[in-house]
Design a protein around this motif. Structure first.
Motif, short mmCIF file in Angstrom:
data_model
loop_
_atom_site.label_atom_id
_atom_site.label_comp_id
_atom_site.label_asym_id
_atom_site.label_seq_id
_atom_site.Cartn_x
_atom_site.Cartn_y
_atom_site.Cartn_z
N VAL A 44 -0.27 -8.67 12.43
CA VAL A 44 -1.35 -7.64 12.73
C VAL A 44 -0.59 -6.69 14.11
O VAL A 44 -0.61 -5.52 13.90
CB VAL A 44 -2.92 -8.06 13.35
CG1 VAL A 44 -3.44 -7.10 13.99
CG2 VAL A 44 -3.54 -8.82 12.08
N VAL A 80 2.09 -4.49 12.47
CA VAL A 80 1.37 -3.51 11.75
C VAL A 80 0.98 -2.47 12.69
O VAL A 80 1.05 -1.21 12.66
CB VAL A 80 0.47 -3.95 10.78
CG1 VAL A 80 -0.17 -2.77 10.25
CG2 VAL A 80 1.15 -4.92 9.64
N MET A 99 3.80 -0.38 14.14
CA MET A 99 4.42 0.43 13.24
C MET A 99 3.10 1.77 13.07
O MET A 99 3.34 2.83 12.79
CB MET A 99 4.37 -0.20 11.92
CG MET A 99 5.54 -1.12 11.87
SD MET A 99 5.64 -2.44 10.51
CE MET A 99 5.44 -1.53 9.10
N SER A 100 1.85 1.13 12.98
CA SER A 100 0.83 2.43 12.81
C SER A 100 0.90 3.23 14.00
O SER A 100 0.34 4.69 13.68
CB SER A 100 -0.51 1.76 12.61
OG SER A 100 -0.54 0.63 11.85
N GLY A 116 3.20 4.75 15.41
CA GLY A 116 4.32 5.29 15.19
C GLY A 116 5.56 4.95 16.28
O GLY A 116 6.35 5.69 16.71
#
Lengths: 195, 208
Positions: free
Chosen positions: B11, B14, B17-18, B20
């Motif tokens: 999590v 992610v 990554m989300s 950016g």
């Protein structure tokens, strides 16, 4: 005044000479042209070494990460299981685990379209754009209600250029399966549990 | 239903990554991944690999002298790191520990393969060059020669000068990584620089 040895000048150029020895060499090098020239050459050596660094090739980078995770997945324990007794038990159970793994792989390869639900649990290596979308799609929900794809076909729907390289089972509380997808630019590895 | 111990860091990854984010995360974030990896979280360890593989590769490549050997070394470094992660104190920085493993792995590889035995820096082939090396060392040809020369140094000297002059570690950090004293490291660095200087001078004589 005698000149310092080359070994000292080599250290002086790198800043490793300290204290009085450094102070003395400072003064000497200011006045002694041959020593100043040598110090300059040692500076060049240092710069040459620094500029000789090789960057990791992009393709290799993805491959290394995948290989490392492969080897770790095949390892017998993990970071917290160095207990000799536990290791012995694991070794004793290894044939059974191997059989279970082979059976699970066989099941995975032959049971489509009744593929068990997928639950994304890990990504490694360079992630191509399509795969990133896929990974986000499967992971934007919290772990309590994990994202799912009903079949491999659905999971691969987001990857129009993906090619399945292998599927294998590993150890874990359930059956941990690994899937590697190779595209022209990169590869990703997906781990999921089969409930 | 089975549970997966890697979900927590997954999590986090992610989320990262989300957001950016592309920069190297701070020490606290790295520590978090170390803690998760110590608990057996493979995904967290994968992230640690991602963060550190470049510098491990760079170091191994310099010491061993080839991409394929460096690739083998990087794999072995991270497999060993995972295996012994339980012994690592996460309140400390990870990089020096990885440098130490890298040095040990490179030593083992160099020893096992006996790649450089009997091939000294003095016998290294000198490529032709149209201008003096001290004026044109930035050129690719010279960089290749220097890489080759570093890889031909005795293992300890090559490792010491790589960590000091290529990776920019202090002599104390190099000593820790190589499991030796600062005085020994200074001696190895000095000897390595002297050999490389002579090597460059030979190129200069050859080309002038």
């Amino acid at each position: 005044m005698s000149c310092p040895r080359d070994s000292e000048l080599a250290l002086y150029a790198g800043g490793e000479l300290k204290g009085r020895r450094r102070t003395w060499t400072d003064g000497h090098v200011r006045e002694c042209q041959p020593c100043a020239k040598k110090v300059g050459e040692f500076h060049v050596v240092r710069s040459a070494v620094a500029s000789s660094a090789v960057t990791i090739p992009a393709g290799l980078r993805a491959g290394i990460r995948v290989s490392v995770l492969d080897r770790i997945a095949l390892d017998d324990g993990g970071p917290a299981s160095r207990n000799p007794l536990l290791a012995g038990i694991l070794w004793a159970c290894a044939p059974l685990a191997l059989l279970a793994g082979v059976a699970a792989v066989w099941d995975l390869l032959t049971s489509e379209p009744e593929m068990p639900p997928l639950r994304m649990a890990g990504i490694a290596a360079e992630v191509p754009e399509g795969a990133l979308l896929l990974s986000r799609q499967l992971n934007t929900v919290p772990p309590e209600s994990p994202g799912r794809a009903d079949s491999l076909d659905e999971a691969f729907g987001a990857l129009d250029s993906g090619e399945l390289i292998f599927v294998e089972a590993g150890e874990g509380p359930g059956v941990l399966a690994q899937l590697r997808i190779q595209t022209a630019d990169a590869s990703i590895e997906i781990h999921w549990l089969i409930d | 239903m089975s549970t997966f111990i890697g979900m927590r860091s997954e999590v986090s990854l992610v989320q990262w990554m989300s957001d950016g984010a592309s920069d190297h995360p701070g020490p606290d974030a790295v520590r978090g991944f170390v803690v998760a990896a110590k608990a057996g979280d493979v995904a967290a360890f994968g992230y640690i690999v991602e963060l550190h593989e470049s510098r491990v590769f760079r170091t191994a490549r310099a010491i061993l002298g080839s991409d394929s050997d460096a690739e083998d070394a990087v794999q072995e470094v991270f497999v060993r790191a995972y295996r012994y992660l339980a012994r690592f104190d996460e309140s400390r920085e990870l990089a020096p520990w990885l440098y130490r493993i890298t040095a040990n792995v490179c030593r083992d590889l160099a020893k096992n393969r006996r790649r450089h035995h009997g091939v000294s820096i003095e016998s290294l082939h000198l490529a032709s060059s149209q201008s003096g090396p001290f004026e044109s060392l930035a050129r690719q040809e010279q960089r290749e020669l220097i890489r080759e020369a570093i890889a031909r140094l005795p293992y300890k000297e090559g490792a010491a000068i790589t960590l000091r002059d290529l990776e920019g570690l202090t002599t104390r950090e190099v000593a820790k990584a190589l499991g030796t004293t600062e005085a020994t490291v200074r001696s190895q660095i000095s000897s390595a620089r002297a050999k490389l200087r002579k090597y460059i001078l030979r190129i200069e004589r050859r080309t002038s």
